[in-house]
Enzyme design. Structure first.
Site, mmCIF file in Angstrom:
data_model
loop_
_atom_site.group_PDB
_atom_site.id
_atom_site.type_symbol
_atom_site.label_atom_id
_atom_site.label_comp_id
_atom_site.label_asym_id
_atom_site.label_seq_id
_atom_site.Cartn_x
_atom_site.Cartn_y
_atom_site.Cartn_z
ATOM 1 N N ASP A 13 0.845 -1.193 0.000
ATOM 2 C CA ASP A 13 0.000 0.000 0.000
ATOM 3 C C ASP A 13 0.889 1.254 0.000
ATOM 4 O O ASP A 13 2.090 1.176 0.275
ATOM 5 C CB ASP A 13 -0.888 -0.044 1.252
ATOM 6 C CG ASP A 13 -1.705 1.205 1.450
ATOM 7 O OD1 ASP A 13 -2.462 1.566 0.534
ATOM 8 O OD2 ASP A 13 -1.578 1.844 2.513
ATOM 9 N N ASP A 15 -0.256 5.151 1.074
ATOM 10 C CA ASP A 15 -0.467 6.081 2.187
ATOM 11 C C ASP A 15 -0.522 5.345 3.520
ATOM 12 O O ASP A 15 -1.324 4.430 3.704
ATOM 13 C CB ASP A 15 -1.771 6.857 1.986
ATOM 14 C CG ASP A 15 -1.743 7.726 0.740
ATOM 15 O OD1 ASP A 15 -0.716 8.379 0.510
ATOM 16 O OD2 ASP A 15 -2.744 7.742 0.001
ATOM 17 N N ASP A 176 -1.543 -1.058 6.064
ATOM 18 C CA ASP A 176 -1.610 -0.390 7.367
ATOM 19 C C ASP A 176 -3.027 -0.256 7.914
ATOM 20 O O ASP A 176 -3.205 0.249 9.013
ATOM 21 C CB ASP A 176 -0.999 1.018 7.269
ATOM 22 C CG ASP A 176 -1.868 1.947 6.420
ATOM 23 O OD1 ASP A 176 -2.327 2.967 6.956
ATOM 24 O OD2 ASP A 176 -2.096 1.646 5.238
#
Length: 229
Positions: A13, A15, A176
């Site tokens: 991922d 961000d 995250d």
């Protein structure tokens, strides 16, 4: 899950995983709000709102809540302002998290095929990765507007696996947020590793049940097998 593992592909991922993009996003949110004659939202609030694409971020900024919805008129006025601001401020304040470059270098050196899957639109993802010097590390990038669905749908992860010719049960996701965990599980991935520092709407990512949580990508060698040749 028993570590270490040796997936054929690692999807990562953007961000909250590779990049702390909140400084730029906060600048754009607050500038948008100022142009609308409204008070700024500030970085602490923006950190709890990111992770589902900029359209959702704008809706949250206007409503001041995670699940609130502004009026259509307010959104239609605000969204173009934000897009214009973010196009000029995609990477001016954003930066790689500590350990990201070392982690990517280790993965590449040990023969892992790398892809990037994000909910950020391609018009922002591609320049951000280029400006931060990591775009060439990835064989492919699946952005938030590549397909009709975004994470937590498994579609972007399965698309990446098909593009690289890797079976889902031989692929790993590194993210995250709960969206990353849900997408990886629904896609039938071998596993999901999450970063402790990312954006998960203020909740501890451990509550989402990833296979492992690490504080830095320099810890990936403790979970993944090195090259055997």
């Amino acid at each position: 899950m028993q570590f270490p593992i040796r997936p054929e592909m690692v999807l990562i991922d953007v961000d909250g995983t590779l990049v702390d993009s909140v400084p730029d996003l906060t600048f754009c949110v607050d500038a948008m709000m100022q142009q609308l004659g409204r008070p700024p939202r500030g970085e602490a609030a923006v950190r709890t709102w990111v992770g589902n694409g900029v359209e959702r971020l704008v809706r949250r900024a206007l409503s001041g809540t995670l699940d609130g919805e502004p009026t259509d008129a307010d959104f239609d006025r605000a969204y173009p302002l934000f897009l214009e601001l973010y196009a000029d401020n995609t990477s001016k304040r954003s930066h790689l998290y500590e350990g990201v470059r070392e982690g990517i270098d280790w993965l590449a050196a040990n023969g892992y095929r790398l892809g990037c899957v994000t909910n950020k639109a391609a018009q922002f993802t591609e320049p951000l990765l280029r400006d931060l010097g990591i775009r060439d590390a990835f064989e492919l990038v699946v952005s938030g507007d590549t397909l009709a669905e975004k994470k937590p749908s498994p579609a972007p992860l399965l698309h990446a696996a098909r593009q690289l010719g890797v079976a889902p049960d031989r692929a790993l996701m590194v993210g995250d947020s709960v969206s990353d965990v849900k997408a990886a599980r629904a896609a039938g991935f071998l596993g999901i590793i999450c970063m402790s520092y990312g954006y998960n709407h203020g909740q501890d990512i451990r509550s989402a049940g990833p296979d492992a949580v690490i504080d830095s990508m320099t810890q990936l060698p403790t979970l993944l097998s090195p090259a055997t040749d």
